[in-house]
Structure formats: structure tokens, C-alpha cells
Write an enzyme that holds these catalytic residues in place. Structure first.
Site, PDB file in Angstrom:
ATOM      1  N   GLY A  73       0.775  -1.241   0.000  1.00  0.00           N
ATOM      2  CA  GLY A  73       0.000   0.000   0.000  1.00  0.00           C
ATOM      3  C   GLY A  73       0.802   1.286   0.000  1.00  0.00           C
ATOM      4  N   ASP A 106       0.702   3.356   4.452  1.00  0.00           N
ATOM      5  CA  ASP A 106      -0.397   4.015   3.733  1.00  0.00           C
ATOM      6  C   ASP A 106      -1.478   4.541   4.671  1.00  0.00           C
ATOM      7  OD1 ASP A 106      -1.225   1.458   4.445  1.00  0.00           O
ATOM      8  OD2 ASP A 106      -1.954   0.897   2.455  1.00  0.00           O
ATOM      9  N   PHE A 144     -14.026   2.866   4.227  1.00  0.00           N
ATOM     10  CA  PHE A 144     -13.023   2.068   3.532  1.00  0.00           C
ATOM     11  C   PHE A 144     -12.655   2.791   2.252  1.00  0.00           C
ATOM     12  CE2 PHE A 144     -10.845  -1.359   1.448  1.00  0.00           C
ATOM     13  CZ  PHE A 144     -10.139  -1.901   2.514  1.00  0.00           C
ATOM     14  N   ASP A 180      -5.237   2.202  10.709  1.00  0.00           N
ATOM     15  CA  ASP A 180      -6.624   1.883  11.006  1.00  0.00           C
ATOM     16  C   ASP A 180      -6.707   1.592  12.511  1.00  0.00           C
ATOM     17  OD1 ASP A 180      -9.286   1.218  10.424  1.00  0.00           O
ATOM     18  OD2 ASP A 180      -8.805  -0.844   9.955  1.00  0.00           O
ATOM     19  N   ARG A 203      -5.442   0.056  -6.687  1.00  0.00           N
ATOM     20  CA  ARG A 203      -4.230   0.732  -6.181  1.00  0.00           C
ATOM     21  C   ARG A 203      -3.772   1.835  -7.127  1.00  0.00           C
ATOM     22  NH1 ARG A 203      -2.137  -2.327  -1.942  1.00  0.00           N
ATOM     23  NH2 ARG A 203      -2.288  -4.576  -2.146  1.00  0.00           N
ATOM     24  N   ASP A 250      -5.834  -0.621  -1.599  1.00  0.00           N
ATOM     25  CA  ASP A 250      -6.615  -1.572  -2.406  1.00  0.00           C
ATOM     26  C   ASP A 250      -7.800  -2.142  -1.662  1.00  0.00           C
ATOM     27  OD1 ASP A 250      -5.065  -3.186  -0.548  1.00  0.00           O
ATOM     28  OD2 ASP A 250      -5.680  -4.897  -1.758  1.00  0.00           O
ATOM     29  N   LYS A 277      -7.314   6.837  10.628  1.00  0.00           N
ATOM     30  CA  LYS A 277      -8.745   6.758  10.984  1.00  0.00           C
ATOM     31  C   LYS A 277      -8.820   6.754  12.509  1.00  0.00           C
ATOM     32  CE  LYS A 277     -10.075   3.604   7.231  1.00  0.00           C
ATOM     33  NZ  LYS A 277     -10.535   2.228   6.970  1.00  0.00           N
TER      34      LYS A 277
END
Ligand code: IMP
Length: 181
Positions: free
Chosen positions: A47, A105, A157, A108, A170, A164, A136
């Protein structure tokens, strides 16, 4: 068709222009901190590849930037975290006594970042920084120190710019939210 399985692209949440501007700002801050020094950019595959390649090209020439990569287990084909993090590919560089910046990337739950931080810190780098494009905050489960952050975003998301869903999207230059069909 503009979709994978039961997900499809919904709307752009970050345009390529907004991303480029922010990447330049982050690169300027890193250049300021590491002017004239060696810095090993360690990207988390896959990512972070696009983010990191833009980031290193925006650095001041005086930064002696090296590039390496690491791979850990991801969510597979699901869009929620399994909570498990496993090393798949280690970096090649010997980092004891070196300046390292881990490039990710998205943060989360924070599990990936805290796992990698602990593992790489145990190798004795002289400095260790983390650089994450997206965060996030609502999803955070563990506290991970983030030295450079691109954007904070809601619990959605997203795909594009390296991110991806099931290996897809991507290559999109903007960052999109996906929704269920
Ligand atoms: P964490 O360990 O829960 O912080 O998860 C980080 C990893 O989950 C990222 O490196 C991504 O691979 C994946 N991930 C989390 N949220 C998203 C998303 O919205 N889009 C794409 N991948 C995501």
C-alpha cells in the site's frame, strides 16, 4: 465494470491535487529534520509504494535517502481487521545506528504500526520515525506514535493511491470511498 465483488467506487474523498500538496508539505518537514543526513525510507508493501515514491521525489536533494521495503500480513480480502500481524518480508538493510522512517499508507487500528515499531526499534536505529498518509482515529485500538501524518479521515473504507480492496484500485490517482453494491 467499475467494481470488485460486492464493492464499488462511490466518491472521491481526497483528490490527487490535495494529496500532492500534502505530500510536498510532509517532504519539506522531513527534509528540514534530515538535511544532509542519511535516512532509510522503509515502505510497508504494497500500500505505501505510491505514497513513498512520491514522497522521496519531493525531498530536498541534500537528504541522503535510501529505500527499503517490508511486508506484513494484511486483511486479505476482507475490509475489516483480523487483528493479526505477521511478517512476510523483512527489510534488507542493517539499521543499527541508522536513521529510519517507516512509511505506511493508512493507520486503522494501529496494530500494524505498533508491531513494526517495536520490532524495528529492537534493532537499535539511532532515530526512528513513522510517516502515515491516512489515519482513521475512530478505529484506533492501540496508541501508535505517528511523527508525520498526511490526513485524518472518517471510518470509511478507501482505495486508490496505493490502497486496495482485494488487490484492486491501487492505481487510481485519487483516493475513493467504496460502498457495498
Ligand atoms: P491496522 O493494523 O489496523 O492499522 O491496519 C493497517 C492496514 O490495514 C493498512 O496498511 C491497510 O493495508 C489496511 N487498511 C485499513 N484500512 C484500509 C482502507 O480503508 N483501505 C485499504 N486498506 C486499509
Amino acid at each position: 465494470m467499475d467494481g470488485t465483488g460486492d464493492y464499488e467506487l462511490d466518491h472521491i474523498i481526497l483528490t490527487r491535487d490535495a494529496i500532492n500538496k500534502r505530500v510536498s508539505e510532509i517532504a519539506a518537514s522531513i527534509s528540514e529534520e534530515y538535511r544532509g543526513e542519511e535516512l532509510i525510507f522503509t515502505g510497508v508493501l504494497k500500500g505505501a509504494v505510491i505514497f513513498m515514491s512520491d514522497l522521496v521525489r519531493s525531498l530536498d536533494r541534500s537528504v541522503d535517502a535510501k529505500m527499503d521495503f517490508i511486508a506484513v500480513s494484511s486483511y486479505g480480502n476482507a475490509s475489516t481487521s483480523s487483528g493479526a500481524v505477521k511478517m512476510i518480508k523483512d527489510m534488507d538493510t542493517y539499521i543499527e545506528g541508522k536513521n529510519v522512517i517507516l512509511v505506511e499508507d493508512i493507520m486503522d487500528t494501529g496494530l500494524t504500526l505498533s508491531y513494526l515499531r517495536e520490532m524495528l526499534m529492537a534493532r537499535g536505529p539511532s532515530a526512528f520515525r513513522t510517516c502515515v498518509l491516512l489515519e482513521k482515529p475512530d478505529r484506533k485500538k492501540v496508541d501508535s506514535i505517528m511523527d508525520y501524518r498526511g490526513f485524518t479521515m472518517p471510518d470509511e473504507f478507501v482505495v486508490g493511491y496505493g490502497l486496495d480492496y482485494a488487490g484492486k484500485w491501487r492505481n487510481l490517482p485519487d483516493i475513493w470511498c467504496v460502498t457495498k453494491r
